[in-house]
Design a protein around this motif. Structure first.
Motif, PDB file in Angstrom:
ATOM      1  N   ASN A  16       0.835  -1.205   0.000  1.00 10.43           N
ATOM      2  CA  ASN A  16       0.000   0.000   0.000  1.00 10.43           C
ATOM      3  C   ASN A  16       0.865   1.248   0.000  1.00 10.43           C
ATOM      4  O   ASN A  16       2.067   1.191   0.289  1.00 10.43           O
ATOM      5  CB  ASN A  16      -0.989  -0.012   1.180  1.00 10.43           C
ATOM      6  N   VAL A  17       0.262   2.349  -0.332  1.00 11.45           N
ATOM      7  CA  VAL A  17       0.991   3.608  -0.482  1.00 11.45           C
ATOM      8  C   VAL A  17       1.627   4.045   0.835  1.00 11.45           C
ATOM      9  O   VAL A  17       2.754   4.551   0.848  1.00 11.45           O
ATOM     10  CB  VAL A  17       0.044   4.707  -1.018  1.00 11.45           C
ATOM     11  N   ASN A  18       0.920   3.869   1.936  1.00 14.30           N
ATOM     12  CA  ASN A  18       1.451   4.289   3.237  1.00 14.30           C
ATOM     13  C   ASN A  18       2.763   3.575   3.568  1.00 14.30           C
ATOM     14  O   ASN A  18       3.697   4.180   4.098  1.00 14.30           O
ATOM     15  CB  ASN A  18       0.438   4.015   4.344  1.00 14.30           C
ATOM     16  N   ILE A  21       5.556   5.040   1.310  1.00 12.47           N
ATOM     17  CA  ILE A  21       5.938   6.389   1.748  1.00 12.47           C
ATOM     18  C   ILE A  21       6.790   6.329   3.012  1.00 12.47           C
ATOM     19  O   ILE A  21       7.840   6.972   3.102  1.00 12.47           O
ATOM     20  CB  ILE A  21       4.679   7.254   1.993  1.00 12.47           C
ATOM     21  N   ALA A  22       6.336   5.554   3.985  1.00  8.74           N
ATOM     22  CA  ALA A  22       7.073   5.436   5.245  1.00  8.74           C
ATOM     23  C   ALA A  22       8.452   4.832   5.019  1.00  8.74           C
ATOM     24  O   ALA A  22       9.439   5.253   5.645  1.00  8.74           O
ATOM     25  CB  ALA A  22       6.279   4.595   6.236  1.00  8.74           C
ATOM     26  N   LEU A  23       8.545   3.845   4.140  1.00 12.66           N
ATOM     27  CA  LEU A  23       9.831   3.207   3.852  1.00 12.66           C
ATOM     28  C   LEU A  23      10.799   4.187   3.202  1.00 12.66           C
ATOM     29  O   LEU A  23      11.982   4.251   3.578  1.00 12.66           O
ATOM     30  CB  LEU A  23       9.618   1.997   2.942  1.00 12.66           C
ATOM     31  N   VAL A  24      10.328   4.945   2.243  1.00 11.94           N
ATOM     32  CA  VAL A  24      11.173   5.929   1.562  1.00 11.94           C
ATOM     33  C   VAL A  24      11.675   6.981   2.556  1.00 11.94           C
ATOM     34  O   VAL A  24      12.851   7.350   2.560  1.00 11.94           O
ATOM     35  CB  VAL A  24      10.411   6.601   0.401  1.00 11.94           C
ATOM     36  N   VAL A  25      10.772   7.457   3.410  1.00  3.72           N
ATOM     37  CA  VAL A  25      11.156   8.463   4.412  1.00  3.72           C
ATOM     38  C   VAL A  25      12.184   7.892   5.388  1.00  3.72           C
ATOM     39  O   VAL A  25      13.183   8.547   5.707  1.00  3.72           O
ATOM     40  CB  VAL A  25       9.909   8.960   5.182  1.00  3.72           C
ATOM     41  N   VAL A  46       7.088   6.690  15.108  1.00  2.52           N
ATOM     42  CA  VAL A  46       6.203   7.486  14.244  1.00  2.52           C
ATOM     43  C   VAL A  46       5.904   6.775  12.925  1.00  2.52           C
ATOM     44  O   VAL A  46       4.748   6.711  12.484  1.00  2.52           O
ATOM     45  CB  VAL A  46       6.821   8.869  13.956  1.00  2.52           C
ATOM     46  N   LEU A  47       6.928   6.206  12.287  1.00  2.00           N
ATOM     47  CA  LEU A  47       6.750   5.625  10.959  1.00  2.00           C
ATOM     48  C   LEU A  47       6.320   4.162  10.973  1.00  2.00           C
ATOM     49  O   LEU A  47       5.608   3.722  10.070  1.00  2.00           O
ATOM     50  CB  LEU A  47       8.051   5.771  10.150  1.00  2.00           C
ATOM     51  N   LEU A  92       9.059  -2.793   7.879  1.00  2.00           N
ATOM     52  CA  LEU A  92       9.405  -1.457   7.398  1.00  2.00           C
ATOM     53  C   LEU A  92      10.778  -1.019   7.907  1.00  2.00           C
ATOM     54  O   LEU A  92      11.640  -0.575   7.136  1.00  2.00           O
ATOM     55  CB  LEU A  92       8.337  -0.462   7.846  1.00  2.00           C
ATOM     56  N   LEU A  93      11.005  -1.170   9.209  1.00  4.30           N
ATOM     57  CA  LEU A  93      12.273  -0.734   9.799  1.00  4.30           C
ATOM     58  C   LEU A  93      13.429  -1.606   9.343  1.00  4.30           C
ATOM     59  O   LEU A  93      14.534  -1.102   9.088  1.00  4.30           O
ATOM     60  CB  LEU A  93      12.166  -0.751  11.324  1.00  4.30           C
ATOM     61  N   VAL A  94      13.194  -2.900   9.234  1.00  6.86           N
ATOM     62  CA  VAL A  94      14.262  -3.807   8.812  1.00  6.86           C
ATOM     63  C   VAL A  94      14.663  -3.540   7.358  1.00  6.86           C
ATOM     64  O   VAL A  94      15.859  -3.532   7.025  1.00  6.86           O
ATOM     65  CB  VAL A  94      13.828  -5.274   8.982  1.00  6.86           C
TER      66      VAL A  94
END
Length: 208
Positions: A16-18, A21-25, A46-47, A92-94
């Motif tokens: 999904n887009v969220n 976006i979070a991964l790129v940030v 936060v992310l 996401l974090l990994v």
């Protein structure tokens, strides 16, 4: 035949887009500011909830939950939502950590522990979304809780380093049982929050 709620939720949580976006940030933060920056430490709570912590709330408010629960069952539906939310936050974090490593930035922490830290904050946000019936509380609540833990540790209880969220993935103190001790504590917290989440959502969908 009942649908596999967990499998469906995992696909929706990752694709999904969220999440993108979070991964790129997060990748940008690691590459520009680094692992030990205050910006990265803030980004963890936060992310990690950003991809899927409000999924249940969105379905509940739109009424889609009625169709979903009938197709997969209440228990499967609730745990599928929670696990997908937590795993997506950890993944996401990994992934961001692996990306940073590929660019030559060595992690100042443990990616395995970082996964469970992300999972914890995502699950906390999901529980807050249910409790407050608010997306804003879901996204901001995990940051507020993290900030409170940091304040408690740094100003009042420096001997209780287990309160410091950074210790959960980049320990600077000697823990009982080492990394296993950290894992046991964080997983215990995830379980406690998960039980509260299950109870709250179960009451909401009891008559669906």
């Amino acid at each position: 035949m009942k649908m596999n709620s967990f499998e469906s939720d995992m696909k929706r949580a990752i694709c999904n887009v969220n999440f993108i976006i979070a991964l790129v940030v997060e990748c940008g933060i690691l590459c520009c500011a680094g692992w030990e920056s205050e910006l990265f430490r803030v980004s963890v709570p936060v992310l990690s909830p950003f991809p899927y912590s409000t999924a249940w709330l969105n379905e509940y408010q739109s009424g889609f939950v009625k169709e979903y629960v009938v197709r997969c069952g209440r228990r499967s539906y609730i745990w599928g939502k929670l696990l997908a939310c937590g795993i997506s936050g950890g993944v996401l974090l990994v992934l961001a950590g692996f990306f940073a490593q590929c660019t030559g930035i060595e992690p100042k922490g443990n990616l395995f522990l970082l996964f469970f830290s992300g999972m914890f904050w995502a699950v906390v946000s999901a529980a807050l979304a249910v409790a407050a019936n608010s997306r804003y509380v879901a996204y901001g609540g995990s940051f507020v809780l993290c900030y409170l833990l940091v304040i408690l540790y740094q100003r009042y209880f420096q001997a209780l380093y287990c309160l410091y969220p950074v210790e959960w993935y980049a320990p600077e103190h000697t823990w009982v049982f080492g990394d296993t001790g950290i894992l046991m504590m964080v997983c215990g917290l995830i379980l406690v929050v998960g039980i509260f989440y299950y109870g709250m959502v179960r009451r909401c969908v009891e008559n669906v």
